[in-house]
Scaffold this motif. Structure first.
Motif, short mmCIF file in Angstrom:
data_model
loop_
_atom_site.label_atom_id
_atom_site.label_comp_id
_atom_site.label_asym_id
_atom_site.label_seq_id
_atom_site.Cartn_x
_atom_site.Cartn_y
_atom_site.Cartn_z
N THR A 5 32.26 31.03 43.44
CA THR A 5 33.09 31.32 43.60
C THR A 5 34.78 29.99 43.92
OG1 THR A 5 33.62 33.62 42.51
CG2 THR A 5 35.46 32.82 43.20
N TYR A 6 35.57 29.40 43.21
CA TYR A 6 36.74 28.83 44.76
C TYR A 6 38.10 30.05 43.57
CZ TYR A 6 39.35 25.87 46.77
OH TYR A 6 40.43 25.36 48.03
N SER A 7 38.42 29.90 44.52
CA SER A 7 39.96 30.85 44.54
C SER A 7 41.37 29.88 44.96
CB SER A 7 40.82 32.02 44.60
OG SER A 7 41.88 31.88 44.26
N LEU B 131 27.98 36.88 35.36
CA LEU B 131 30.11 36.94 35.75
C LEU B 131 30.43 37.76 34.25
CD1 LEU B 131 30.34 32.68 35.45
CD2 LEU B 131 31.38 34.43 36.24
N PHE C 246 38.07 38.22 35.09
CA PHE C 246 36.80 38.01 34.89
C PHE C 246 36.53 38.19 36.58
CE2 PHE C 246 36.68 33.81 36.89
CZ PHE C 246 38.26 33.10 36.79
N ALA D 29 41.45 28.00 40.55
CA ALA D 29 40.18 28.85 40.19
C ALA D 29 39.04 28.91 39.26
CB ALA D 29 40.46 30.12 40.29
N TYR D 30 37.83 29.21 39.84
CA TYR D 30 36.92 29.50 38.81
C TYR D 30 35.79 30.54 39.67
CZ TYR D 30 34.80 25.98 41.80
OH TYR D 30 33.73 24.86 43.38
N ALA D 31 34.95 31.25 38.65
CA ALA D 31 33.10 31.45 39.17
C ALA D 31 32.69 30.73 38.38
CB ALA D 31 33.46 33.05 38.72
N ALA D 32 31.33 30.39 39.10
CA ALA D 32 29.75 30.02 38.59
C ALA D 32 29.04 30.34 38.47
CB ALA D 32 30.44 28.49 38.22
N LEU D 33 28.20 30.20 37.92
CA LEU D 33 26.88 30.56 37.74
C LEU D 33 25.87 29.81 37.80
CD1 LEU D 33 25.42 33.82 35.78
CD2 LEU D 33 25.49 33.25 38.50
N TRP E 44 31.47 30.94 48.08
CA TRP E 44 32.71 31.75 47.59
C TRP E 44 33.67 31.53 48.61
CZ3 TRP E 44 28.98 35.32 48.52
CH2 TRP E 44 29.20 35.76 49.68
N MET F 137 33.81 30.09 33.97
CA MET F 137 34.98 30.83 34.14
C MET F 137 36.05 29.95 34.20
SD MET F 137 34.07 35.12 32.96
CE MET F 137 32.52 34.92 31.57
N THR F 138 37.61 30.23 34.45
CA THR F 138 37.91 29.18 34.86
C THR F 138 39.61 29.83 35.80
OG1 THR F 138 38.57 27.53 33.38
CG2 THR F 138 37.00 26.47 35.08
N GLY F 139 40.20 29.48 35.93
CA GLY F 139 41.53 30.55 35.99
C GLY F 139 42.68 29.45 35.91
#
Lengths: 400, 400
Positions: free
Chosen positions: A231-233, B219, B227, A215-219, A153, A202-204
């Protein structure tokens, strides 16, 4: 001679080139002999320092027979034209990540280089960082057994640094998914073996003034059975470099007292035009150059969970947590920054040894960027079809 | 009298009860008056310390008219019978997390308590931890604007502590998804508003000698648009308490030199029976009691990303990273450990104010545990249907 430095031409003398300067200046395996750039000031600065030829266009650079490889350091959207031109001229290529924005462009670039029989390397990315290479070696040596899970992250103020308009437009490759995701995906793929199976993310888009994914969080699951969560913000106020001994992405010590600097600086800028001008001011011959880093570059905390132990990467080296003991494997001191990239280019062109980060590899990472955006939109996992292993072996879908 | 302590009976004098002892001993809002447990030694120890009545069965405990509330601290699989029995006897209930293992059991428990008009509180969970409560208040006060993303992760040696056989059997609620996931899900839901929309997850079963899920990465999306990404590894060699100032889950300072202790101790155990006996030895009246903690409990690093700032929780308090400045909000000193749980019980029974962590809340968190397992099996996101908000409001699916 096999030990001669690679005679390198560069197209684009902007921020990406600036960040490679310390390498080009110091690494004996590369010699800058020519450059193409639209700005006269940049060309003049190049001639002054490196004494080679400079050109206004990529075509003229490609026609220079003294050039054997070209570093494509232009904005994302120009990568395809520049890579294809260089390949047709028989030049080997180092292209900045991400390979391209559209998969069509990326595919065409890979094909052009294959047809021309030239090496295409996508870099620098943080998968070339010393401790990442070290971690990969430790995994290959069996230090922690099979890799089961990777967590990484990165919390930065990426979105609030000066940007050109296209850097805030997802369609043109703006936002964090392409520019920053490419790093994280390269690292995760390198450590998990390369061939992903599917991605859910999911992205922001949280700031209407900067209307792109910040931003995003990925699996992500891999053919090996491993999975990764990343995760990157780029909206972050918390700076995850606090967990990296206050060493920044480029290997410099950070001063925590400079808290909020990017947002404060941006607040003083009146218009998008002024902001773009500020970014342009960070090109060769115009702005201040980054200083030499004291430490390895990094891309945030990374934990690799294996069968018999875990790895934790820092800009100083790799912690190995085994069943019985924890040991720290210090990274070699940073003599020449990003020397791993110069080595990859040299090994490919002089010795015929491709690095993991080939064009096909870059296409596979680009596919994951698109999968992140697509999954965020549909709410469903996206199956991957263009994946390659660390040694270049293609997945079942690509063999058809 | 509205200020009288809650006259509490407890069923189960094992590990869960042991961990609540400091609270029961010191918090003026609860008074232990009775207990039920199968082991005579535990009952005798209870009588000796608390002077109340003890019973062999839950039925006898329920028949004790001096008891107005029952703490159900028995293993997961007994929760339903014990909660339903207590509800029918008109007792208010505090039940250990997770509420139950099957959703059917959980639903029946919630219904039984509603029908009987008694309060059902699921706890303690780490969503009661001081800094979590503090973070929730800061969010409600608007300290960081709307919550967009939550990241949390916890790397522990959970799977290598002494376990009974059923704790290593997923069907019986073993593994980390129910026991540990319940904490993480409670925290994430509390900070994101409560009502989840869907969950995608991957799980790991990496040790054939302990054949249950020991790790997961998930997630989760929320109705609010936020999220969350959360990871747990109970196989870990790296201990994420290193990022929590070496304060352990229960608030005690940890000695990093004790590295690998759980695995080393387990290696000296000859059989599953011996291992279960070791766990039993950690019950009231038999084993050493945990000492008083110096700090708040915690469940690993937690970063909350908001519109105008981020929160980072530590066992000492909450860091608020705003647009312009970072401030640290220290948590109140730990006077009585887990006093938040005693307060929740008191406020519910004496003042009619339910906490967030009601039976319906616990059912919603349990649903997420099952969604993690289901998504890991199918590779698809799982839509949630039993979600409730922090104030108990049900989602669209439950209103039907």
């Amino acid at each position: 001679m096999t030990s001669d430095p690679i005679r390198l031409g560069v197209v684009g003398l902007g921020r990406a080139f600036m960040l490679m300067l310390p390498t080009f200046r110091a690494d004996p395996r590369v010699a800058l002999v020519a450059a193409a750039a639209p700005r006269a000031a940049s060309r003049k600065a190049f001639e002054k320092e490196f004494g080679g030829y400079t050109y206004e266009t990529i075509e003229d650079l490609c026609a220079d027979t003294s050039v054997e490889a070209i570093y494509v350091a232009t904005p994302h959207q120009m990568h395809r034209d520049h890579v294809v031109a260089a390949a047709r001229a028989g030049k080997h290529i180092l292209v900045d990540k991400p390979l391209a924005i559209s998969l069509d462009d990326g595919t065409a670039m890979v094909k052009a280089c294959r047809d021309a029989g030239v090496h295409l390397i996508v870099g620098p990315s943080h998968s070339f960082d010393g401790p990442v290479v070290q971690a990969k070696c430790l995994i290959d040596e069996g230090a922690i057994g099979a890799v089961h899970m990777i967590n990484t992250w990165n919390f930065t103020d990426f979105l609030y640094r000066p940007r050109r308009l296209e850097e805030l437009d997802t369609k043109q490759g703006g936002g964090v998914v392409f520019s920053q995701g490419a790093h994280q995906i390269d690292i995760v793929r390198l450590l998990a073996g390369g061939r992903g199976r599917n991605v859910t993310a999911m992205t922001g888009q949280w700031d209407p003034r900067r209307p792109t994914e910040g931003a995003y969080a990925a699996l992500m699951s891999f053919e090996s059975g491993a999975f990764a969560a990343f995760t990157y913000s780029g909206y972050a106020h918390f700076d995850s470099d606090e967990w990296m001994e206050w060493i920044g992405e480029l290997g410099h010590l950070k001063d925590p007292a400079q808290y909020g600097g990017a947002r404060r600086a941006l607040a003083t800028i009146a218009s998008a035009r002024e902001e773009a001008a500020l970014k342009t001011a960070r090109t060769f011959g115009a702005g201040a150059e980054p200083s030499m880093p004291d430490h390895h570059e990094h891309f945030g905390p990374i934990i690799v969970s294996g069968d018999r132990g875990d790895l934790r990467l820092t800009p100083q080296g790799v912690h190995v947590y085994g069943d019985e003991a924890r040991t720290f494997h210090p990274a070699a001191p940073v003599d020449v920054p990003r020397s791993e990239v110069a080595k990859a280019l040299f090994d490919a062109v002089r010795c015929g040894r491709s690095p993991a980060q080939t064009g096909a590899w870059g296409l596979a990472s680009l596919e994951v960027c698109h999968a992140i955006l697509q999954s965020a939109e549909t709410g469903l996992p996206v199956n991957l079809r263009h994946q390659v292993s660390v040694t270049g072996e293609e997945g079942p879908d690509d063999r058809s």
